[in-house]
Scaffold this active site. Structure first.
Site, PDB file in Angstrom:
ATOM      1  N   HIS A   1      31.400  42.009  47.951  1.00 46.10           N
ATOM      2  CA  HIS A   1      32.432  42.458  46.920  1.00 46.10           C
ATOM      3  C   HIS A   1      32.786  41.192  48.828  1.00 46.10           C
ATOM      4  O   HIS A   1      33.712  40.553  48.634  1.00 46.10           O
ATOM      5  CB  HIS A   1      33.158  43.095  47.369  1.00 46.10           C
ATOM      6  CG  HIS A   1      33.649  43.104  45.904  1.00 46.10           C
ATOM      7  ND1 HIS A   1      34.447  42.511  44.603  1.00 46.10           N
ATOM      8  CD2 HIS A   1      33.571  44.312  45.203  1.00 46.10           C
ATOM      9  CE1 HIS A   1      34.872  42.874  43.783  1.00 46.10           C
ATOM     10  NE2 HIS A   1      33.647  43.689  44.098  1.00 46.10           N
TER      11      HIS A   1
ATOM     12  N   ASP B   1      40.530  35.362  22.379  1.00 49.72           N
ATOM     13  CA  ASP B   1      41.236  36.981  22.161  1.00 49.72           C
ATOM     14  C   ASP B   1      40.974  37.638  23.118  1.00 49.72           C
ATOM     15  O   ASP B   1      39.688  38.534  22.398  1.00 49.72           O
ATOM     16  CB  ASP B   1      41.870  36.690  20.634  1.00 49.72           C
ATOM     17  CG  ASP B   1      42.965  37.744  21.221  1.00 49.72           C
ATOM     18  OD1 ASP B   1      43.073  37.929  22.041  1.00 49.72           O
ATOM     19  OD2 ASP B   1      43.506  37.865  19.775  1.00 49.72           O
TER      20      ASP B   1
ATOM     21  N   LYS C   1      35.120  49.067  32.275  1.00 53.37           N
ATOM     22  CA  LYS C   1      35.755  48.062  32.890  1.00 53.37           C
ATOM     23  C   LYS C   1      34.941  46.920  33.146  1.00 53.37           C
ATOM     24  O   LYS C   1      35.189  45.386  33.452  1.00 53.37           O
ATOM     25  CB  LYS C   1      37.294  48.478  34.364  1.00 53.37           C
ATOM     26  CG  LYS C   1      37.797  47.820  34.469  1.00 53.37           C
ATOM     27  CD  LYS C   1      37.389  46.414  35.496  1.00 53.37           C
ATOM     28  CE  LYS C   1      38.261  45.274  36.297  1.00 53.37           C
ATOM     29  NZ  LYS C   1      37.860  44.282  36.791  1.00 53.37           N
TER      30      LYS C   1
ATOM     31  N   GLU D   1      38.326  37.284  39.640  1.00 55.49           N
ATOM     32  CA  GLU D   1      37.625  38.194  40.642  1.00 55.49           C
ATOM     33  C   GLU D   1      36.185  38.241  41.138  1.00 55.49           C
ATOM     34  O   GLU D   1      35.362  37.281  40.623  1.00 55.49           O
ATOM     35  CB  GLU D   1      37.706  39.636  39.710  1.00 55.49           C
ATOM     36  CG  GLU D   1      37.089  40.534  40.726  1.00 55.49           C
ATOM     37  CD  GLU D   1      37.179  42.167  40.164  1.00 55.49           C
ATOM     38  OE1 GLU D   1      37.360  42.143  38.851  1.00 55.49           O
ATOM     39  OE2 GLU D   1      35.775  43.070  40.457  1.00 55.49           O
TER      40      GLU D   1
HETATM   41  C1  MEV Z   1      35.363  46.136  39.215  1.00 58.37           C
HETATM   42  O1  MEV Z   1      35.798  44.963  38.911  1.00 58.37           O
HETATM   43  C2  MEV Z   1      34.213  47.176  38.148  1.00 58.37           C
HETATM   44  C3  MEV Z   1      33.079  48.331  38.661  1.00 58.37           C
HETATM   45  O2  MEV Z   1      34.751  49.220  39.127  1.00 58.37           O
HETATM   46  C4  MEV Z   1      32.728  48.591  37.436  1.00 58.37           C
HETATM   47  C5  MEV Z   1      32.169  50.207  37.753  1.00 58.37           C
HETATM   48  O3  MEV Z   1      32.464  50.745  39.035  1.00 58.37           O
HETATM   49  O4  MEV Z   1      31.032  50.182  37.212  1.00 58.37           O
HETATM   50  C6  MEV Z   1      32.679  48.204  40.168  1.00 58.37           C
END
Ligand code: MEV
Length: 493
Positions: A447, A349, A333, A155
């Site tokens: 991004h 892992d 995430k 990513e």
């Molecule tokens: C994207 O890979 C991760 C985010 O969505 C984390 C978040 O929203 O805190 C930017």
């Protein structure tokens, strides 16, 4: 002769050069074949006195083209002993089955920093490898020491964001981390006992015998200072009746320890059956490694991160995640973007760590944030994280994968505890960077630069033109494949 294309309808006549026989493309729905029919209107005209419109046209089959191979109907994925075949033979089989070109096979065969012979010993049925980029997280200062952190991830922006947060943390000394110790849990599931409470007591009364038997399974671990430490017994009421679950707690030192604890769990199961009269089914580690916690903390100076407004925005973003599982999933995430990329870089892992982290995030009965944010007396942000971190540095892919070994060397890792702490810091840095971006300009701006480069590359750009196209698309606010192609054509002239 125009080829019958997939978008050519059954009745669509295809015009040909003047004087040539007009043809009709016949597409049979569901069939991989297209048939091109020619209509010869002049056929038989010289042999009959009938007016032209009454002479039936002669139908000529001009072309048959099939997009699928004729053997499509016959191919089978059933292969016995595939795992025993040499890599080249497996590759040839896959090539034939899937119609891969020689170039595609060569791409698969190129396993990068992992020799194919090593890959072949790591998992079964190997035909190649997939290389994911490794970036270096810079600016990290952890427990007073500067560290370069290898991060393996597909990513864009993740490595840049972590490095940026690590830079901001430096104003207040960087990150401070600790580790609870490498104690893993193996679970032994007991059913069919007469009285669960009595069975629990008997298991607890046999603790020393259980620990001694478990210890005998791994003299190497004992020599390294690890081994079984304790047991816990839990009673469960389940849909299949009462169960008594024994937790065998094992200090696995620098190993992730899955094999060690699974072997011990299997070894002590008959003893548990004997003392309880019950029957054991499952004997397996738990990925909810609550005795193997990594903690990290950093203070982010309010001025260094953009002032009190940004502080409030970040606190509000955290409170949102803390209160709402929908937001917490995305928040966590982001944390795992940092955590998993270092876990993967070191050959650990990722699934075990992900499972443990998310289960830990729900430990209080509601899924919530893995991190915590508060304000200190001076208005700075104090960010912290606590997460299970069952990583090792001595076994499995950490040892066999040459790139994983280099990753450990880059970080100058001497113990699994050190690695666990670094990983927690990277998770926290990632989380802070995401919250700061989300609470201010949003994440798309950051991004877009990298995304635009990907779009330009996918459009076929190479070398310097990639950046040129990406910059132009970002400037125009049109980061799209069609625009990238237009610009590529323009710049390639
Ligand atoms: C994207 O890979 C991760 C985010 O969505 C984390 C978040 O929203 O805190 C930017």
């Amino acid at each position: 002769m125009p080829a019958a294309g997939a978008d050519t309808g059954p009745e669509k006549a295809v015009r040909t050069a003047e004087g040539a026989i007009p043809s009709v493309a016949l597409v049979i729905p569901g069939s991989p074949c297209n048939i091109s029919l020619g209509l010869d209107m002049s056929a038989g005209r010289d042999k009959t006195s009938l007016p032209r419109r009454e002479v039936p046209p002669k139908i000529l089959i001009q072309n048959i083209s099939c997009s699928a191979r004729v053997d499509d109907m016959e191919k089978s994925s059933e292969v016995s002993g595939f795992y025993k075949k040499p890599v080249e033979e497996r590759l040839r089989f896959v090539q034939q089955f899937a119609g891969l070109t020689d170039e595609e096979v060569a791409t698969l065969r190129n396993t990068g920093g992992l020799p194919v012979g090593t890959a072949d010993k790591m998992i079964e049925n190997v035909v190649g490898g997939l290389t994911v980029p490794m970036g270096i997280g810079v600016n990290f200062r952890i427990n007073g020491k500067d560290v370069l952190v290898p991060m393996v991830i597909e990513e864009p922006s993740v490595v840049a964001a972590a490095s940026n947060a690590a830079k901001m943390a430096r104003a207040r000394g960087g990150f401070f981390a600790e580790f609870s110790g490498p104690v893993m849990i193996a679970q032994i599931q007991l059913v069919d006992m007469e009285d669960p409470r009595n069975a629990s007591e008997r298991i607890l009364a046999s603790k020393n015998e259980i620990l001694e038997l478990a210890a005998r399974q791994d003299p190497v671990l004992l020599q390294a200072g690890g081994g079984p430490r304790d047991i816990e017994v839990r009673m469960l009421d389940t849909r299949m009746g009462p169960m008594v679950i024994t937790h065998l707690l094992v200090d696995t030192r620098d190993a992730m320890g899955a094999n060690a604890v699974n072997t011990m769990a299997e070894a002590v199961a008959p003893l548990i059956e004997r003392v309880t009269g019950g029957r054991v089914y499952l004997r397996i580690l738990s990925n909810l490694a609550v005795h193997r916690l990594a903690r990290a903390r950093a203070v982010f100076d309010k001025e260094a991160i953009g002032g009190p407004g940004v502080v409030e925005g970040i606190l509000s973003a955290w409170a949102f995640a803390e209160a709402d599982p929908f937001r917490a999933a995305t928040h966590n995430k982001g944390i795992m973007n940092g955590i998993s990329s270092v876990v993967l870089a070191t050959g650990n892992d990722t699934r075990a760590i992900e499972a443990g982290a998310h289960a830990y995030a729900a430990r209080n009965g509601r899924y919530s944030s893995l991190s915590t944010y508060e304000k200190d007396a001076d208005g700075n942000i104090v960010a912290s994280i606590e997460v299970p971190m069952a990583v090792g540095i001595v076994g499995g892919a950490t040892k066999t994968h040459p790139v994983a070994r280099i990753a450990l060397k880059i970080m100058d890792i001497k113990s699994a505890a050190e690695l666990a702490q670094i990983i927690a810091c990277v998770g926290l840095a990632q989380n802070f960077a995401a919250l700061r971006a989300l609470a201010t300009e949003g994440i798309q701006k950051g991004h877009m630069g990298l995304h635009a480069r990907n779009v330009a590359t996918n459009a076929g750009a190479t070398g310097d033109i990639v950046d040129k196209i990406a910059e132009q698309m970002v400037k125009e606010g049109r980061v799209r494949a069609d625009r990238a192609k237009e610009l590529l054509a323009e710049y390639s002239r």
